[in-house]
Design a protein around this motif. Structure first.
Motif, short mmCIF file in Angstrom:
data_model
loop_
_atom_site.label_atom_id
_atom_site.label_comp_id
_atom_site.label_asym_id
_atom_site.label_seq_id
_atom_site.Cartn_x
_atom_site.Cartn_y
_atom_site.Cartn_z
N GLY A 164 -29.27 2.19 -1.78
CA GLY A 164 -28.17 2.07 -2.96
C GLY A 164 -27.88 4.15 -2.49
O GLY A 164 -26.81 3.98 -3.58
N ASP A 165 -28.61 4.53 -1.76
CA ASP A 165 -27.81 6.66 -1.61
C ASP A 165 -26.83 5.86 0.54
O ASP A 165 -26.96 7.15 -0.03
N GLU A 166 -26.72 5.03 0.57
CA GLU A 166 -25.96 4.65 1.59
C GLU A 166 -24.81 3.12 1.66
O GLU A 166 -23.91 3.86 2.85
N ILE A 167 -24.81 2.31 1.06
CA ILE A 167 -24.56 1.31 0.66
C ILE A 167 -23.56 1.68 -0.52
O ILE A 167 -23.91 1.33 -1.97
N TYR A 168 -22.08 1.59 -0.52
CA TYR A 168 -21.70 1.44 -1.77
C TYR A 168 -21.56 0.36 -3.25
O TYR A 168 -21.77 0.37 -3.74
N GLU A 169 -22.24 -0.50 -2.62
CA GLU A 169 -22.07 -1.93 -2.99
C GLU A 169 -23.41 -2.10 -3.67
O GLU A 169 -24.24 -3.15 -4.63
N CYS A 170 -24.59 -1.27 -3.40
CA CYS A 170 -25.83 -0.95 -3.44
C CYS A 170 -26.18 0.16 -4.51
O CYS A 170 -27.69 0.22 -4.43
N ARG A 171 -25.05 0.87 -4.98
CA ARG A 171 -25.33 2.04 -5.88
C ARG A 171 -26.03 1.95 -6.74
O ARG A 171 -26.70 2.57 -7.72
N THR A 172 -26.07 0.49 -7.91
CA THR A 172 -26.55 0.47 -9.64
C THR A 172 -27.58 -0.70 -8.74
O THR A 172 -26.93 -1.86 -8.53
N LEU A 173 -28.27 -0.66 -10.15
CA LEU A 173 -29.27 -2.17 -10.24
C LEU A 173 -27.56 -3.62 -10.18
O LEU A 173 -27.70 -4.43 -9.89
N PRO A 174 -27.26 -3.64 -10.57
CA PRO A 174 -25.59 -4.26 -11.38
C PRO A 174 -25.18 -4.79 -10.79
O PRO A 174 -24.86 -5.93 -9.58
N SER A 175 -25.01 -3.76 -9.43
CA SER A 175 -23.70 -4.09 -8.49
C SER A 175 -24.73 -4.91 -7.20
O SER A 175 -24.20 -5.67 -6.56
N CYS A 176 -25.84 -3.88 -6.84
CA CYS A 176 -27.00 -4.71 -5.90
C CYS A 176 -26.97 -6.89 -6.80
O CYS A 176 -27.09 -7.48 -5.59
N MET A 177 -26.78 -6.28 -8.00
CA MET A 177 -27.09 -8.37 -8.09
C MET A 177 -26.01 -8.78 -7.90
O MET A 177 -25.98 -10.20 -7.25
N LEU A 178 -24.70 -7.83 -8.20
CA LEU A 178 -23.21 -8.96 -7.50
C LEU A 178 -23.06 -8.84 -6.43
O LEU A 178 -22.40 -10.59 -6.09
#
Length: 614
Positions: A474-488
């Motif tokens: 979450g603090d290193e990759i932009y695509e994992c910054r939030t839970l919705p972005s992780c699901m996407l």
């Protein structure tokens, strides 16, 4: 009709007496043969239902054509007089704006870069003075933003620059007291919230009166609505500075001098949390308005987040006098059909009752479609109503914000897109009555319960992996910054777009590879095959239980029925008498099958009663 026929046969059976086995068999064989009147009435009722279905289907197809016309016109912002479905001109306009402003704006890293961007990029871009060969631009070509030459967009009105600020000592209380007691923090400026927004005037004192130079103006005075950025939601108020640019050398020099004055006065400081640059660009060729907003957010944690926001709308969506007459007529016709559809659904709701109406899937579907249309045209009417209070084109020396009206138009387009999905999906309701399509829809409906259970399991697995990715990256990759972005990100990986996998492995060699292998193995290998198995199982069950009617049989018996005499003459189809005999035999076969099932059910009931008595 079927209930009446069954009751008649049942009463006849009760009245008859079976004196011998032969007489009983003869009587049962007579029961299985419906009379000629019953056959004629059955064929009449079937034909009546088919004619009613065909009329309803034709009207609905007309409605879909009108809806498609309206949707294409809403998005087709080209220069042609009629909508064509080709949106290249609008796309190139938006792409040109992004290339001119967004790319250099992304290089803003702090206040110094922001002033350099406005001075060296924005002002020369919106008011070019010379051609690419350094020859002066004619007065008629001034005010068209471009790099080395005037472009196709006209700058309307002034450029508005607005900043929002936070109060002094607006940090969390615990941290502020702890650091202040140690003498490490004398002033603290926290994140932006409406509660801690600073509305006090600031800047050097004026020569006359000694008041601060920069005055606060609220959202109503600025004619601005609140806006959600990437860090916070900002109020429409703030400290506004206008750059009046009409394209001339004089206005350009005045804007440069005002910008230099802002730099000398330290207009951007630690209290600044966001800076808005708003301007209106008009394309007279495509009759479209682009509301451009360059937002630089300065979060309390440090740094600058530059983002370009743009709303590109057709002027006819805000002012009816600029709309296409043909499209307005199509829109009115579509709304008339929708009104008739809504009235018919209300009558059906009243006839069935609320519980029975909403108990069916299509009842919920039709009601949701009507609600979506009401919401969509509520936004449409609101945009038209609010636009009437703002003149177009605006005065050149003032700034008029069309952001709220444009956002209403964009929301209308988004909801109308959902209406288009629901409307075209509702076509299944009519197609499922078509004989050659019945087996497909039966297979889907049979599989729906299992598919819902499967979706629940899939969502649980997806959410679990999203939590794992959020904690690990979450603090290193932009695509994992939030839970919705992780699901996407997981959904994209499921579809084969694994462009972030290498970065995950680089950040964490163990978990990156482990999460990727576990997710792809579970989703693509296990869950996907379960999904396909559910669909295949439903299709197999339908194929075993129902007879499939081919498209050729439907075409011959239904669509080509008016051409029967031509087909019979040339030997392509049997005569009407032969077909009537075939239909009568088929009806008799179906009715006989129903009678046998009813008799078997009664026999089972009698046996159950006998066991209960025993």
């Amino acid at each position: 009709m079927e209930g009446t026929t069954k009751s008649a046969w049942t009463s006849e059976k009760r009245q008859g007496t079976a004196s011998s086995a032969t007489k009983s068999e003869a009587h049962q064989s007579d029961e299985k043969k419906p009379s000629a009147v019953q056959l004629v009435w059955a064929r009449y009722k079937i034909g009546q239902r088919l004619r009613s279905h065909n009329v309803e289907f034709t009207i609905y197809c007309v409605y879909l054509i009108l809806l498609t016309w309206v949707v294409i016109n809403v998005q087709d912002l080209g220069s042609s007089s009629l909508p064509s479905g080709n949106n290249e001109e609008s796309f190139f306009t938006v792409d040109d704006i992004r290339n001119k402003f967004a790319a250099p704006f992304q290089k803003v890293l702090g206040p110094d870069e922001w002033f350099s961007f406005v001075n060296n990029t924005l002002l020369p871009m919106v008011s070019p003075l010379v051609w690419y060969d350094n020859s002066p631009i004619n007065a008629s070509d001034l005010g068209f933003p471009g790099t080395t030459a005037p472009g196709g967009l006209k700058l309307l009105g002034a450029i508005s620059v607005r900043q929002v600020r936070v109060q002094v000592n607006s940090c969390p209380t615990a941290f502020e007291e702890d650091f202040r007691s140690l003498g490490l923090l004398r002033r603290c400026y926290g994140p932006y919230t409406l509660e801690f927004q600073d509305e006090n005037d600031f800047g050097p004192p004026l020569a006359v009166g000694g008041l601060p130079k920069y005055e606060y103006s609220n959202a109503e005075e600025n004619n601005e609505d609140s806006f959600s950025g990437r860090v916070a939601k900002y109020d429409g108020g703030g400290f506004v500075v206008l750059f009046q640019t009409d394209g001339s050398q004089e206005s350009r020099d005045a804007s440069v001098a005002k910008l230099a004055e802002l730099r000398r006065d330290t207009w951007i400081d630690r209290q600044t949390r966001a800076i808005f640059i708003d301007m209106n660009l008009f394309n007279p060729v495509t009759n479209t308005l682009s509301i451009v907003r360059l937002l630089a957010e300065l979060p309390a944690a440090g740094g600058v987040i530059p983002t370009l926001y743009m709303r590109h709308v057709g002027l006819g969506m805000m002012y009816l006098k600029y709309a296409r007459n043909a499209t307005l007529a199509a829109e009115v016709a579509m709304l008339i059909l929708l009104l008739g559809f809504a009235i018919s659904e209300l009558a059906r709701m009243r006839r069935l009752g609320l519980s029975a109406y909403f108990h069916t899937m299509w009842g919920l579907f039709d009601f949701s479609t009507i609600v979506l249309y009401i919401v969509a045209y509520g936004f449409r009417w609101r945009a038209l109503d609010m636009s009437q209070w703002k003149t177009f084109p605006p005065e050149q020396l003032t700034f008029t914000s069309y952001s709220y009206e444009a956002s209403l138009v964009v929301t209308f387009r988004n909801v109308l897109g959902m209406c288009a999905v629901f409307s075209w999906a509702r076509l299944f309701k009519s197609l499922k009555r078509t004989p050659f399509m019945e087996h497909v829809f039966r297979a889907l409906f049979i599989a729906i319960p299992d598919l819902l259970y499967f979706c629940g399991c899939f969502i649980c697995v997806l959410f679990g992996f999203a939590l794992a990715h959020f904690l690990a990256f979450g603090d290193e990759i932009y695509e994992c910054r939030t839970l919705p972005s992780c699901m996407l990100l997981l959904w994209r990986t499921f579809l084969g777009q694994g462009d972030v996998v290498d970065l995950m492995i680089e950040r964490n060699r163990v978990l990156g590879a482990l999460f990727f292998i576990a997710w792809t193995s579970l989703s693509a290998i296990v869950l996907l095959n379960v999904f396909l198995g559910i669909i295949v199982d439903g299709y197999t069950r339908v194929a075993n239980e129902y007879e499939r009617i081919s498209f050729g049989e439907y075409l011959q018996s239904g669509v080509l029925r008016p051409l029967r005499h031509v087909l019979v003459r040339y030997g392509f189809q049997t005569s009407e008498e032969e077909e009537a005999a075939h239909d009568s035999a088929k009806v008799m076969e179906l009715l006989s099958k129903e009678m046998e099932e009813a008799a078997a059910q009664r026999q089972l009931s009698r046996e159950q009663q006998a066991r209960d008595v025993a």
